[in-house]
Design a protein around this motif. Structure first.
Motif, mmCIF file in Angstrom:
data_model
loop_
_atom_site.group_PDB
_atom_site.id
_atom_site.type_symbol
_atom_site.label_atom_id
_atom_site.label_comp_id
_atom_site.label_asym_id
_atom_site.label_seq_id
_atom_site.Cartn_x
_atom_site.Cartn_y
_atom_site.Cartn_z
ATOM 1 N N ARG A 1 0.987 7.967 -0.318
ATOM 2 C CA ARG A 1 0.023 8.550 -1.247
ATOM 3 C C ARG A 1 -1.390 8.483 -0.652
ATOM 4 O O ARG A 1 -2.213 9.351 -0.853
ATOM 5 C CB ARG A 1 0.061 7.759 -2.564
ATOM 6 N N GLY A 2 -1.643 7.460 0.096
ATOM 7 C CA GLY A 2 -2.993 7.225 0.571
ATOM 8 C C GLY A 2 -3.346 7.978 1.846
ATOM 9 O O GLY A 2 -4.506 8.282 2.086
ATOM 10 N N MET B 1 -10.125 3.596 -7.570
ATOM 11 C CA MET B 1 -9.343 4.749 -8.023
ATOM 12 C C MET B 1 -9.861 5.246 -9.374
ATOM 13 O O MET B 1 -9.937 6.449 -9.623
ATOM 14 C CB MET B 1 -7.862 4.365 -8.144
ATOM 15 N N LEU C 1 -2.673 2.597 -6.004
ATOM 16 C CA LEU C 1 -2.526 2.960 -4.597
ATOM 17 C C LEU C 1 -2.110 1.709 -3.812
ATOM 18 O O LEU C 1 -1.243 1.759 -2.947
ATOM 19 C CB LEU C 1 -3.856 3.532 -4.062
ATOM 20 N N TYR D 1 0.867 -1.185 0.000
ATOM 21 C CA TYR D 1 0.000 0.000 0.000
ATOM 22 C C TYR D 1 0.898 1.227 0.000
ATOM 23 O O TYR D 1 1.814 1.329 0.832
ATOM 24 C CB TYR D 1 -0.873 -0.048 1.257
ATOM 25 N N ARG D 2 0.656 2.144 -0.939
ATOM 26 C CA ARG D 2 1.463 3.374 -0.992
ATOM 27 C C ARG D 2 0.910 4.341 0.050
ATOM 28 O O ARG D 2 0.167 5.262 -0.285
ATOM 29 C CB ARG D 2 1.413 3.982 -2.381
ATOM 30 N N ASP E 1 -5.074 9.741 -1.006
ATOM 31 C CA ASP E 1 -5.950 9.171 -2.018
ATOM 32 C C ASP E 1 -6.855 8.085 -1.461
ATOM 33 O O ASP E 1 -7.846 7.727 -2.086
ATOM 34 C CB ASP E 1 -5.119 8.580 -3.165
ATOM 35 N N CYS E 2 -6.474 7.520 -0.318
ATOM 36 C CA CYS E 2 -7.304 6.440 0.219
ATOM 37 C C CYS E 2 -8.584 7.016 0.795
ATOM 38 O O CYS E 2 -8.534 7.879 1.669
ATOM 39 C CB CYS E 2 -6.555 5.673 1.293
#
Lengths: 540, 287
Positions: A240-241, A319, A328, A236-237, A280-281
């Motif tokens: 970013r999330g 997404m 993601l 899991y990034r 983004d999550c």
């Protein structure tokens, strides 16, 4: 929990209801399932003509006859090194794949995964998708629940019987055995094997599922030791999330953020739109709901994860819906995480203290982590991810010294085995000197040694072999119960006692040891094999 | 009592033990694992009832199934004997001269004969059948009483020089120490050395020739080639049961030496005797 209450010693299983998912990896896994199950169920039925003396089943493990047939290859017990070589290759292959792609075996090809996938598919057809299944699970045992459950178990049982049934076909002629099984004429061991494998398939695929991977299988532990920070696994990034949260816009998000953060927030740092402070999550739980292991991949790498990649598909789907780039959740390595760099300097106060210094107020992470200990004074309390960071391309994760070494070793053994396969003789010859007694004297004074010769005819036809001897010394050969030629039936091993005689008073008769070589020669084809051995004289 | 401690990262209680800084998390076992344990306990109770288990003062409980390892061996032996019954019957009745024409029966006889030999014959003739001083080597081509398969079977069946069987092979060499002078025996020794191709005193051997004809030739033959009817050894070949040098020959002539072989009729069955004859016959000297 009160400190004097011991933790529970036993945990009940949390039921898992994986949701249906579509996407690249799911499609790929369907194909793998079709191919692997197809190979498993159909292979015993492939025919391969080997002549009248040999079975015509392409893949057959003949335990009674101690042979393994694989298409044009036929392995005898004394050639077990082929099996050993294949096992070593399988081991190295596992090292290779695990160091490059983590638990890719577990996620895609392991029978436990493939059959569980199939059982979940059946479950979904009969009981519906995740929510329907949860409802059914909670529902009382009424007629409908019984009907659905019994239907599901019946289909599972059919698959399980077919699975156990297919296994025994690898060990006997499939059409004959199939007829015998249905007419109740097969050996008890066949039924016992089918029963055991049916039971394990039914229980492991239907009920144990992830418990097999977590508690029964040794690979998760072993594979954990084979991975490193460059290994591509499902991850899991989080940079970013995070911070995750519901996908909202503008002021409303700012208000929520102001409430949510323990620190005061500067207005200019608040998100003005959805590209701002929120990650983004959107915390939609799609990745959790599809997971057959019942874990949250956003917690990072964990032992339970079999890298089935279904969460990637689920997340990519979401997404796409919210107009964000895919990935993601993705195949990534631990060292793909962008490094932390110091953020802006700002005065930080303990929680609840208001900002005063020089107009600048407090600070909230700009998409990143809040530093651990808020201290007064200007310091880089906020870190952020480097933006100029480019992770290694995929191929660099796969082509690494480790994986290259594994590949080279793997190939070397493979080439060695193929070489051995092509140079192996279809004559098996062993010569064992009889050493009890080492020699005897015959009535004319000549000295005789005996040798136990085993002659193996590895072809499907009877062959005649002539036995010969070569030596620098004058020695003669004779056979017990035959002249100089013996017939070895197809696929059989002949034991033949061979005598070598030295004339009275000759050098080999009187010396200690004399080298000699015993040859066999196919009377028709001229194919030869030989073994070196020694002749014992009186040693005077 | 160990100290309760919770691991910060996982939030799980540890077992409280520490090994050089390594601690163990006290995660709960899955419930089904516990049931597996109970299942094995139930199984073990059933097992001890069904199978021999509890030690008593004499022996142990025999178990409801009546199983014993000894009984299993007996069963296995009975099964093998039953499987071989047809071949065994065939072997007991076979005409030995035609045995080799039947490869399957011959193989059965040879393999069984090897086992019979190891159990009954190897004590004297050696496990490799090479014999020893006074016990004939069965591998070579020299036979005292005949080396065809029927002669071998007869020898095994009735034995040699024993009172137990009137059909036993029988012969006895007199001890010439009481009949001949020392010089005469020395001459005989030289003669035997001569006819067996050893170094010898030619003058003595000449004297011995006449003595030989008078005293020895009735059994060992005029040329010293022996007589199988009487089990008289061939004196011209390279094989000596009691040694062929001057000293051994002199001792043999003076004291006479012969061995005894028991009859195997009651102890071995016809099939076993035929089997061991077939085995000995194919050891390398059979005629």
């Amino acid at each position: 929990m009160a400190s004097d209450t011991p933790p529970p010693l036993y945990a009940p299983r949390e039921p898992i209801f994986p949701r249906r998912v579509n996407g690249f990896f799911r499609k790929f896994k369907w194909w793998i399932m079709i191919v692997t199950l197809g190979i498993y169920y159909l292979t015993p039925w492939i025919r391969w003509d080997r002549g009248p003396a040999l079975p015509d089943q392409a893949v057959l493990v003949d335990l009674a006859g101690r042979r393994f047939y694989f298409f044009w290859i036929e392995i005898w017990p004394h050639e077990f090194y082929f099996v050993a070589g294949l096992l070593i290759m399988a081991g190295l292959g596992l090292f290779l794949f695990t160091s490059a792609l983590g638990r890719v075996w577990c996620g895609y090809a392991c029978p436990q995964t493939v059959w569980t996938d199939l059982f979940i598919l059946v479950e979904r057809w009969i009981e519906g998708d995740r929510n329907a299944r949860i409802r059914l699970w909670k529902a009382d045992w009424d007629a409908r629940k019984w009907r659905l459950r019994i239907t599901k178990w019946a289909v599972w049982l059919l698959i399980a019987v077919a699975t156990g049934g297919a296994w025994v076909f690898y060990f006997a002629d499939a059409p004959t055995l199939a007829r015998d099984i249905f007419t109740l004429n097969a050996a008890p061991v066949a039924y016992a094997t089918i029963a055991i494998l049916t039971a394990t398939t039914f229980i492991f695929g239907g009920f144990m599922r992830e418990q097999v991977c977590i508690y029964m299988c040794p690979w998760p532990r072993i594979q954990g030791a084979m991975m490193d920070s460059g290994t591509l696994t499902v991850g899991y990034r989080h940079w970013r999330g995070e911070p995750r949260g519901k996908h909202r816009k503008g002021a409303r998000a700012a208000a929520e953020l102001r409430q949510a953060t323990p620190y005061s927030v500067a207005e200019k740092d608040l998100p003005s739109d959805d590209t701002g402070q929120m990650g983004d999550c959107i915390d939609c739980m799609a990745c959790v709901n599809v997971c057959p292991m019942g874990i949250d991949i956003r917690d990072g790498q964990q032992m339970e994860c079999i890298t089935c990649a279904l969460c990637i598909d689920a997340c990519d789907d979401v997404m796409a819906k919210i107009g964000k780039p895919r990935g993601l959740i993705d195949y990534l390595a631990l060292d793909d995480e962008p490094p932390l760099v110091p953020g802006d300097l700002a005065a930080v106060r303990p929680m609840g203290t208001e900002a005063t210094a020089g107009g600048a107020t407090a600070t909230v992470p700009v998409a990143g982590r809040v530093a651990d200990v808020p201290q007064a004074g200007d310091q880089p309390v906020v870190t952020r991810r480097a933006t100029d960071w480019t992770p290694k391309p995929l191929w660099k994760h796969i082509l690494r010294p480790r994986t290259i070494v594994y590949s080279v070793l793997w190939s070397l053994i493979g080439v060695g085995l193929i070489w051995a396969l092509f140079v192996r003789s279809d004559i098996g010859l062993t010569v064992e000197p009889v050493r009890n007694p080492t020699f005897i004297t015959l009535s004319d004074g000549s000295v005789r040694n005996a040798y136990a010769v085993r002659l193996r005819n590895m072809t499907g036809e009877d062959r005649q072999f002539r036995l010969l001897i070569t030596s620098d010394a004058p020695l003669t050969i004779s056979l017990e119960g035959a002249d100089d030629t013996v017939t070895v039936p197809a696929q059989e091993t002949l034991q033949q006692r061979v005598y070598v005689v030295a004339a009275p008073g000759s050098v080999p008769a009187n010396s200690d040891l004399t080298d000699l070589r015993i040859w066999v020669e196919d009377s028709e084809t001229g194919a030869r094999a030989s073994r070196e051995t020694t002749f014992n004289g009186k040693g005077e | 009592m160990s100290r309760k401690e919770t691991d910060k990262i996982t939030g799980v209680e540890t077992t409280g033990h520490e090994w050089d800084g390594i601690k163990e998390l006290n995660n709960p076992l899955p419930r089904w694992w516990l049931w597996t344990l109970y299942a094995t306990i139930v199984w073990s109770i059933g097992y001890t009832i069904a199978y021999p288990a509890w030690p008593l003062i004499k022996g142990a409980t025999s178990g409801l199934l009546g199983y014993s390892t000894r009984g299993e061996v007996a069963q296995n032996i009975a099964a093998v004997e039953e499987a071989n019954a047809a071949l065994t019957a065939q072997l007991a009745a076979v005409d030995l001269a035609t045995l080799e024409a039947d490869p399957e029966l011959n193989r059965f006889a040879t393999a069984g004969g090897a086992a019979v030999f190891r159990t009954n014959c190897s004590q004297c003739h050696g496990s490799g059948a090479a014999g020893a001083l006074g016990y004939p080597n069965l591998l070579d081509d020299d036979w005292l009483w005949g080396g065809d398969i029927e002669a071998i079977a007869y020898t095994v069946r009735h034995g040699i020089r024993n009172e137990a069987d009137p059909d036993a092979r029988w012969s006895q060499m007199p001890a010439f120490g009481e009949l001949l002078e020392k010089e005469e025996i020395a001459a005989l020794v030289a003669h035997v050395q001569q006819i067996s191709g050893q170094d010898h005193d030619a003058a003595l051997a000449g004297q011995g020739a006449e003595l030989y004809l008078d005293n020895c030739s009735s059994c060992h033959g005029e040329n010293g080639t022996g007589d199988r009817e009487q089990g008289a050894p061939n004196l011209t070949d390279a094989i000596w049961l009691y040694g062929g040098d001057a000293e051994a020959l002199e001792y043999t002539i003076r004291n006479a030496r012969f061995g005894i072989m028991p009859p195997w009729t009651p102890r071995l069955s016809d099939a076993e005797i035929n089997a061991v004859a077939a085995y000995v016959h194919q050891l390398g000297g059979g005629e």
